[in-house]
Design an enzyme around this catalytic site. Sequence first.
Site, PDB file in Angstrom:
ATOM      1  N   HIS A   4      73.697 -59.887  63.300  1.00  0.00           N
ATOM      2  CA  HIS A   4      74.266 -61.009  62.752  1.00  0.00           C
ATOM      3  C   HIS A   4      75.810 -60.885  62.736  1.00  0.00           C
ATOM      4  CE1 HIS A   4      75.458 -63.664  59.282  1.00  0.00           C
ATOM      5  NE2 HIS A   4      74.227 -64.441  59.465  1.00  0.00           N
TER       6      HIS A   4
ATOM      7  N   GLU B 201      74.887 -68.763  66.010  1.00  0.00           N
ATOM      8  CA  GLU B 201      75.470 -69.163  64.673  1.00  0.00           C
ATOM      9  C   GLU B 201      76.826 -69.051  64.752  1.00  0.00           C
ATOM     10  OE1 GLU B 201      72.898 -68.009  61.056  1.00  0.00           O
ATOM     11  OE2 GLU B 201      73.941 -66.391  61.658  1.00  0.00           O
TER      12      GLU B 201
HETATM   13  P1  PGA Z   1      74.735 -70.385  55.864  1.00  0.00           P
HETATM   14  O1  PGA Z   1      74.259 -68.793  56.527  1.00  0.00           O
HETATM   15  O2  PGA Z   1      73.376 -71.172  55.792  1.00  0.00           O
HETATM   16  O3  PGA Z   1      75.187 -70.014  54.310  1.00  0.00           O
HETATM   17  O4  PGA Z   1      75.519 -70.851  56.620  1.00  0.00           O
HETATM   18  C1  PGA Z   1      73.469 -68.735  57.642  1.00  0.00           C
HETATM   19  C2  PGA Z   1      73.558 -67.191  58.205  1.00  0.00           C
HETATM   20  O5  PGA Z   1      74.525 -66.552  58.103  1.00  0.00           O
HETATM   21  O6  PGA Z   1      72.488 -66.932  58.567  1.00  0.00           O
END
Ligand code: PGA
Length: 223
Positions: free
Chosen positions: A97, A154
Amino acid sequence: MKLIIANWKSHKNREAVEKWLDDFEGKYTAQVEKQVVICPPMSSLMFVSNRLLNREKNKDVYLGVQDISPYPAGKYTGAVSTENLNGFNVRYAIVGHSERRRYFHETHNDVANKVAQCIDAGITPIVCVDDEYISSQAAAIPQEHLIKCIVAYEELSAIGSGKNEPVEHVKEVFAEIKKYFGSVKLIYGGSVDVDNVQDYLSFCDGVLVGTASLDVSDFIALL
Ligand code: PGA
């Protein structure tokens, strides 16, 4: 089967987790063609696992971890190895992540080692990537492991900002990911909420949900 993954990050003490699960079980109805994955903080893992083992009430709800040690069991103080997770019914692990990369300085090799640990233990790794390092991350992971990964795209600016990434751009990035990872499952994460989740689920294999998973009513609405 679409994956809806709740990532609580380092929120919630035990009492808050207990309350969330109580409310969730009261409101949740089994999903059609969806798997819900809850990724609690490690401190609540045993507790959430015990609750989820009640399979009748929690059909299609599974347990994931937010991170995993890149090393096997051994002299690695503070790390949680796949062996430590044995018996908790952990099915998924988020690895790489961007918050782990940013605040804990994880490298592509660390992520590749975490993927290897997961695969050895029968845990499905959910490898997070952003636009810039798709190819370099894929290059660090052996080919035979790549095909066993789920990849979560992401974009940094979309995480926790309320500014979800436009669908067209996500589709472009998915095409790029496929070039390097092959035909893996692809999920999107970054400010997914009740208003936009359907836009992503129409073409993604799932979504990774941070903020909108913290409040049980928000999460139930999203489901
Ligand atoms: P968020 O986080 O939905 O608050 O944008 C997603 C993540 O970091 O997995």
